[in-house]
Design a protein around this motif. Sequence first.
Motif, mmCIF file in Angstrom:
data_model
loop_
_atom_site.group_PDB
_atom_site.id
_atom_site.type_symbol
_atom_site.label_atom_id
_atom_site.label_comp_id
_atom_site.label_asym_id
_atom_site.label_seq_id
_atom_site.Cartn_x
_atom_site.Cartn_y
_atom_site.Cartn_z
ATOM 1 N N ALA A 51 5.226 -16.168 -9.291
ATOM 2 C CA ALA A 51 6.182 -17.044 -8.634
ATOM 3 C C ALA A 51 6.799 -18.071 -9.582
ATOM 4 O O ALA A 51 7.875 -18.599 -9.279
ATOM 5 C CB ALA A 51 5.502 -17.774 -7.477
ATOM 6 N N GLU A 52 6.170 -18.360 -10.700
ATOM 7 C CA GLU A 52 6.667 -19.419 -11.591
ATOM 8 C C GLU A 52 8.096 -19.171 -12.068
ATOM 9 O O GLU A 52 8.928 -20.083 -11.993
ATOM 10 C CB GLU A 52 5.711 -19.587 -12.765
ATOM 11 C CG GLU A 52 5.951 -20.837 -13.579
ATOM 12 C CD GLU A 52 6.893 -20.595 -14.736
ATOM 13 O OE1 GLU A 52 7.551 -21.553 -15.153
ATOM 14 O OE2 GLU A 52 6.965 -19.459 -15.201
ATOM 15 N N PRO A 53 8.467 -17.980 -12.551
ATOM 16 C CA PRO A 53 9.859 -17.791 -12.966
ATOM 17 C C PRO A 53 10.853 -17.896 -11.813
ATOM 18 O O PRO A 53 11.992 -18.305 -12.008
ATOM 19 C CB PRO A 53 9.886 -16.369 -13.543
ATOM 20 C CG PRO A 53 8.489 -16.022 -13.819
ATOM 21 C CD PRO A 53 7.657 -16.819 -12.873
ATOM 22 N N LEU A 54 10.411 -17.553 -10.611
ATOM 23 C CA LEU A 54 11.306 -17.631 -9.457
ATOM 24 C C LEU A 54 11.507 -19.070 -8.993
ATOM 25 O O LEU A 54 12.579 -19.426 -8.496
ATOM 26 C CB LEU A 54 10.744 -16.796 -8.305
ATOM 27 C CG LEU A 54 10.536 -15.309 -8.611
ATOM 28 C CD1 LEU A 54 9.827 -14.635 -7.443
ATOM 29 C CD2 LEU A 54 11.859 -14.630 -8.904
ATOM 30 N N LEU A 55 10.482 -19.888 -9.159
ATOM 31 C CA LEU A 55 10.558 -21.272 -8.681
ATOM 32 C C LEU A 55 11.051 -22.248 -9.737
ATOM 33 O O LEU A 55 11.336 -23.401 -9.420
ATOM 34 C CB LEU A 55 9.183 -21.721 -8.185
ATOM 35 C CG LEU A 55 8.648 -20.967 -6.965
ATOM 36 C CD1 LEU A 55 7.240 -21.438 -6.646
ATOM 37 C CD2 LEU A 55 9.552 -21.160 -5.778
ATOM 38 N N ARG A 56 11.157 -21.826 -10.970
ATOM 39 C CA ARG A 56 11.564 -22.735 -12.040
ATOM 40 C C ARG A 56 12.924 -23.396 -11.769
ATOM 41 O O ARG A 56 13.069 -24.602 -11.992
ATOM 42 C CB ARG A 56 11.587 -22.010 -13.385
ATOM 43 C CG ARG A 56 11.877 -22.969 -14.533
ATOM 44 C CD ARG A 56 11.794 -22.269 -15.837
ATOM 45 N NE ARG A 56 10.395 -21.886 -16.058
ATOM 46 C CZ ARG A 56 9.908 -21.578 -17.229
ATOM 47 N NH1 ARG A 56 10.673 -21.581 -18.275
ATOM 48 N NH2 ARG A 56 8.640 -21.262 -17.362
#
Length: 45
Positions: free
Chosen positions: A28-33
């Motif tokens: 999820a980190e790249p999507l939420l960045r």
Amino acid sequence: MTRKNRVVLYGRFALILMAFAMIGGVVAEPLLRPLWSSRLTVAQK
């Protein structure tokens, strides 16, 4: 079920849940960045 067996069982469940949480965070980190990054820029004269 003895107390030791119950603690071992709960520990295994906790480790499995932590593994899924870490994998979910990595995915999820790249999507939420873009949501975390600020759109505010500072200009100086």
